[in-house]
Design a protein around this motif. Structure first.
Motif, PDB file in Angstrom:
ATOM      1  N   GLN A  64       0.512  12.755 -13.565  1.00 15.18           N
ATOM      2  CA  GLN A  64       0.043  12.299 -12.165  1.00 15.18           C
ATOM      3  C   GLN A  64       0.444  11.622 -11.464  1.00 15.18           C
ATOM      4  O   GLN A  64       1.176  11.206 -10.694  1.00 15.18           O
ATOM      5  CB  GLN A  64      -1.781  12.481 -12.177  1.00 15.18           C
ATOM      6  N   GLN A  65       0.522  10.635 -12.079  1.00 15.18           N
ATOM      7  CA  GLN A  65       1.062   9.011 -11.417  1.00 15.18           C
ATOM      8  C   GLN A  65       2.591   9.597 -10.966  1.00 15.18           C
ATOM      9  O   GLN A  65       3.214   9.158 -10.281  1.00 15.18           O
ATOM     10  CB  GLN A  65       0.816   8.288 -12.546  1.00 15.18           C
ATOM     11  N   ASP A  66       2.795   9.543 -12.135  1.00 17.19           N
ATOM     12  CA  ASP A  66       4.875  10.219 -12.140  1.00 17.19           C
ATOM     13  C   ASP A  66       4.920  11.219 -11.244  1.00 17.19           C
ATOM     14  O   ASP A  66       5.877  11.586 -10.239  1.00 17.19           O
ATOM     15  CB  ASP A  66       5.471  10.730 -13.526  1.00 17.19           C
ATOM     16  N   ALA A  67       4.241  11.921 -11.029  1.00 18.28           N
ATOM     17  CA  ALA A  67       4.102  13.643 -10.265  1.00 18.28           C
ATOM     18  C   ALA A  67       4.228  12.939  -8.506  1.00 18.28           C
ATOM     19  O   ALA A  67       4.760  13.122  -7.620  1.00 18.28           O
ATOM     20  CB  ALA A  67       3.271  14.754 -10.492  1.00 18.28           C
ATOM     21  N   ALA A  92       8.863   9.349  -3.316  1.00 20.52           N
ATOM     22  CA  ALA A  92      10.861   9.078  -3.264  1.00 20.52           C
ATOM     23  C   ALA A  92      11.121  10.532  -2.708  1.00 20.52           C
ATOM     24  O   ALA A  92      12.185  10.286  -1.921  1.00 20.52           O
ATOM     25  CB  ALA A  92      11.260   8.954  -4.966  1.00 20.52           C
ATOM     26  N   LEU A  93      10.897  11.894  -3.302  1.00 22.66           N
ATOM     27  CA  LEU A  93      12.079  12.761  -2.638  1.00 22.66           C
ATOM     28  C   LEU A  93      11.876  13.038  -0.960  1.00 22.66           C
ATOM     29  O   LEU A  93      12.466  13.189  -0.102  1.00 22.66           O
ATOM     30  CB  LEU A  93      11.230  14.711  -2.895  1.00 22.66           C
ATOM     31  N   ALA A  94      10.353  12.098  -0.295  1.00 23.60           N
ATOM     32  CA  ALA A  94       9.766  12.048   0.481  1.00 23.60           C
ATOM     33  C   ALA A  94      11.093  11.588   1.603  1.00 23.60           C
ATOM     34  O   ALA A  94      11.185  11.716   2.213  1.00 23.60           O
ATOM     35  CB  ALA A  94       8.246  11.980   1.016  1.00 23.60           C
ATOM     36  N   ALA A  95      10.886   9.787   0.980  1.00 18.31           N
ATOM     37  CA  ALA A  95      11.811   8.746   0.945  1.00 18.31           C
ATOM     38  C   ALA A  95      13.216   9.104   1.665  1.00 18.31           C
ATOM     39  O   ALA A  95      14.050   9.060   2.289  1.00 18.31           O
ATOM     40  CB  ALA A  95      11.552   7.434   1.123  1.00 18.31           C
ATOM     41  N   VAL A  96      14.216   9.781   0.591  1.00 24.07           N
ATOM     42  CA  VAL A  96      15.107   9.967   0.615  1.00 24.07           C
ATOM     43  C   VAL A  96      15.626  11.036   1.592  1.00 24.07           C
ATOM     44  O   VAL A  96      16.945  11.187   2.208  1.00 24.07           O
ATOM     45  CB  VAL A  96      15.475  11.060  -0.741  1.00 24.07           C
ATOM     46  N   ILE A 154      11.634   1.062   3.956  1.00 27.75           N
ATOM     47  CA  ILE A 154      11.050   2.339   3.362  1.00 27.75           C
ATOM     48  C   ILE A 154       9.732   1.872   1.499  1.00 27.75           C
ATOM     49  O   ILE A 154      10.974   1.801   0.723  1.00 27.75           O
ATOM     50  CB  ILE A 154      11.188   3.281   3.641  1.00 27.75           C
ATOM     51  N   ILE A 155       8.759   1.771   1.436  1.00 29.93           N
ATOM     52  CA  ILE A 155       7.496   1.481   0.899  1.00 29.93           C
ATOM     53  C   ILE A 155       7.146   3.223   0.280  1.00 29.93           C
ATOM     54  O   ILE A 155       6.671   3.984   0.555  1.00 29.93           O
ATOM     55  CB  ILE A 155       7.046   0.124   0.836  1.00 29.93           C
ATOM     56  N   ILE A 156       7.885   3.239  -1.096  1.00 28.35           N
ATOM     57  CA  ILE A 156       7.193   4.335  -1.804  1.00 28.35           C
ATOM     58  C   ILE A 156       6.255   4.129  -2.835  1.00 28.35           C
ATOM     59  O   ILE A 156       6.292   3.301  -3.523  1.00 28.35           O
ATOM     60  CB  ILE A 156       8.246   5.042  -2.083  1.00 28.35           C
ATOM     61  N   THR A 157       4.886   4.231  -3.043  1.00 33.03           N
ATOM     62  CA  THR A 157       3.337   5.081  -4.225  1.00 33.03           C
ATOM     63  C   THR A 157       3.079   5.879  -4.448  1.00 33.03           C
ATOM     64  O   THR A 157       3.322   5.932  -3.712  1.00 33.03           O
ATOM     65  CB  THR A 157       3.314   3.693  -3.572  1.00 33.03           C
ATOM     66  N   ASP A 158       2.480   6.050  -5.457  1.00 30.22           N
ATOM     67  CA  ASP A 158       1.952   7.214  -5.816  1.00 30.22           C
ATOM     68  C   ASP A 158       0.407   6.277  -5.485  1.00 30.22           C
ATOM     69  O   ASP A 158       0.220   5.420  -5.064  1.00 30.22           O
ATOM     70  CB  ASP A 158       1.428   6.960  -7.401  1.00 30.22           C
ATOM     71  N   GLY A 194      -1.763  13.275  -5.089  1.00 30.19           N
ATOM     72  CA  GLY A 194      -1.918  15.078  -5.429  1.00 30.19           C
ATOM     73  C   GLY A 194      -0.710  15.540  -4.744  1.00 30.19           C
ATOM     74  O   GLY A 194      -0.014  15.170  -5.213  1.00 30.19           O
ATOM     75  N   THR A 195      -1.227  16.677  -4.050  1.00 35.70           N
ATOM     76  CA  THR A 195      -0.483  17.023  -3.145  1.00 35.70           C
ATOM     77  C   THR A 195       0.123  16.785  -2.026  1.00 35.70           C
ATOM     78  O   THR A 195       1.043  17.413  -1.236  1.00 35.70           O
ATOM     79  CB  THR A 195      -0.774  18.861  -3.375  1.00 35.70           C
ATOM     80  N   ASP A 196      -0.578  15.797  -1.038  1.00 35.56           N
ATOM     81  CA  ASP A 196      -0.217  15.177  -0.247  1.00 35.56           C
ATOM     82  C   ASP A 196       0.572  14.156  -0.140  1.00 35.56           C
ATOM     83  O   ASP A 196       0.756  13.358  -1.221  1.00 35.56           O
ATOM     84  CB  ASP A 196      -2.149  14.879   0.168  1.00 35.56           C
ATOM     85  N   ILE A 197       1.395  14.354   1.074  1.00 34.91           N
ATOM     86  CA  ILE A 197       2.126  12.973   1.186  1.00 34.91           C
ATOM     87  C   ILE A 197       1.232  12.232   2.492  1.00 34.91           C
ATOM     88  O   ILE A 197       1.423  12.900   3.058  1.00 34.91           O
ATOM     89  CB  ILE A 197       3.087  12.860   1.407  1.00 34.91           C
ATOM     90  N   ILE A 198       0.903  11.228   2.561  1.00 34.30           N
ATOM     91  CA  ILE A 198       0.477  10.313   3.812  1.00 34.30           C
ATOM     92  C   ILE A 198       1.399   9.309   3.220  1.00 34.30           C
ATOM     93  O   ILE A 198       1.912   8.611   2.911  1.00 34.30           O
ATOM     94  CB  ILE A 198      -1.085   9.712   2.842  1.00 34.30           C
ATOM     95  N   VAL A 199       1.481   8.797   5.409  1.00 31.11           N
ATOM     96  CA  VAL A 199       2.242   7.839   5.544  1.00 31.11           C
ATOM     97  C   VAL A 199       1.624   6.904   6.484  1.00 31.11           C
ATOM     98  O   VAL A 199       0.977   6.952   7.298  1.00 31.11           O
ATOM     99  CB  VAL A 199       3.571   8.586   6.616  1.00 31.11           C
ATOM    100  N   PHE A 200       1.524   5.742   6.314  1.00 31.22           N
ATOM    101  CA  PHE A 200       1.462   4.009   7.037  1.00 31.22           C
ATOM    102  C   PHE A 200       2.601   3.579   7.800  1.00 31.22           C
ATOM    103  O   PHE A 200       3.238   3.478   6.635  1.00 31.22           O
ATOM    104  CB  PHE A 200       0.613   3.448   5.471  1.00 31.22           C
ATOM    105  N   GLU A 201       2.251   3.091   9.060  1.00 25.61           N
ATOM    106  CA  GLU A 201       3.208   3.147   9.241  1.00 25.61           C
ATOM    107  C   GLU A 201       2.980   2.123  10.419  1.00 25.61           C
ATOM    108  O   GLU A 201       1.580   2.176  11.402  1.00 25.61           O
ATOM    109  CB  GLU A 201       3.950   3.865  10.160  1.00 25.61           C
TER     110      GLU A 201
END
Length: 229
Positions: free
Chosen positions: A8-11, A17-21, A122-126, A222-229
């Motif tokens: 799950q962590q790798d997913a 990563a895909l969202a950032a690119v 941009i920082i990307i994390t699980d 999970g399946t959500d992308i959450i952006v903090f800014e």
């Protein structure tokens, strides 16, 4: 800190990563961080370059540079750049106020230079990397070897406990030829003050507290992308 299994962590790392690119555009100079999460982003950028995306990049470590080159991404000398359009990197910990601990991979000095040069850092994390307070992860500190004992003593005076990083029984050496002290300050109530105090220590090249250097954190949960800014 959330506990999730490796699959799950790798997913989640891949999703972030895909969202950032998606923010990378033709003609951009891209700062590339170091670590497992950033590797997903670099591989995706390599696919986009193969499909015609035209970018150049600055790498935060030798291993990142080698990976990028192997994927057809042109590398610029970081020391020649006055500005980077966008950078993508990971973090060991982050808070909703965009304070970070970085440097678990030992590339914190170059990562900090890239972040400082970036118009859009941009920082990307699980999800496991989000914390209420920094400090469960130790603060990596890159130190010039001849100043090791002095810096260690100063860390102690600031209430920290430093341990020299080693690999295979030998002192870990950064790409810059320096040592890493992993300093435990407990939970950090005021990252900006500790960052400022560490910056005053002679012989300390860089520390892993990243304060006021991040444009946004893209976190996958999970399946959500959450952006903090």
């Amino acid at each position: 800190m959330a506990t999730i299994d490796q699959t799950q962590q790798d997913a989640e790392k891949l999703a972030a990563a895909l969202a950032a690119v998606k923010f990378v555009k033709d003609g951009d100079i891209v700062g590339l961080g170091t670590g497992s999460t950033t590797t997903f982003a670099i591989k995706e950028l390599g696919k986009r370059v193969k499909d015609g995306l035209k970018i150049t990049a600055a790498a935060s470590s030798i291993r990142t540079e080698e990976l990028a080159k192997s994927l057809g991404i042109g590398i610029l000398d970081l020391g020649t750049l006055s500005q980077i359009d966008i950078s993508i990197d990971g973090a060991d910990e982050f808070t909703e106020t965009l304070d970070l601990i970085k440097g678990g991979g030992g590339a914190l000095f170059r990562e900090k230079i890239i972040a400082s040069l970036s118009k859009n850092a941009i920082i990307i994390t699980d999800a496991s990397k989000k914390v209420k307070k920094l400090g469960a992860f130790t603060v990596p500190i890159e130190v010039i070897p001849l100043a090791y004992q002095y810096v260690s003593d100063q860390i102690n005076k600031l209430g920290g406990k430093g341990i020299l990083r080693s690999v295979g029984g030998k002192s870990y050496t950064t790409d810059n030829g320096n040592l890493i002290i992993d300093a435990d300050f407990g939970l950090i109530n005021d990252p900006a003050k500790l960052s400022s105090d560490l910056n005053q220590i002679n012989g300390l090249l860089a520390h892993g507290l990243f304060v006021n250097t991040t444009s946004k954190v893209i976190m996958s949960e999970g399946t959500d992308i959450i952006v903090f800014e």
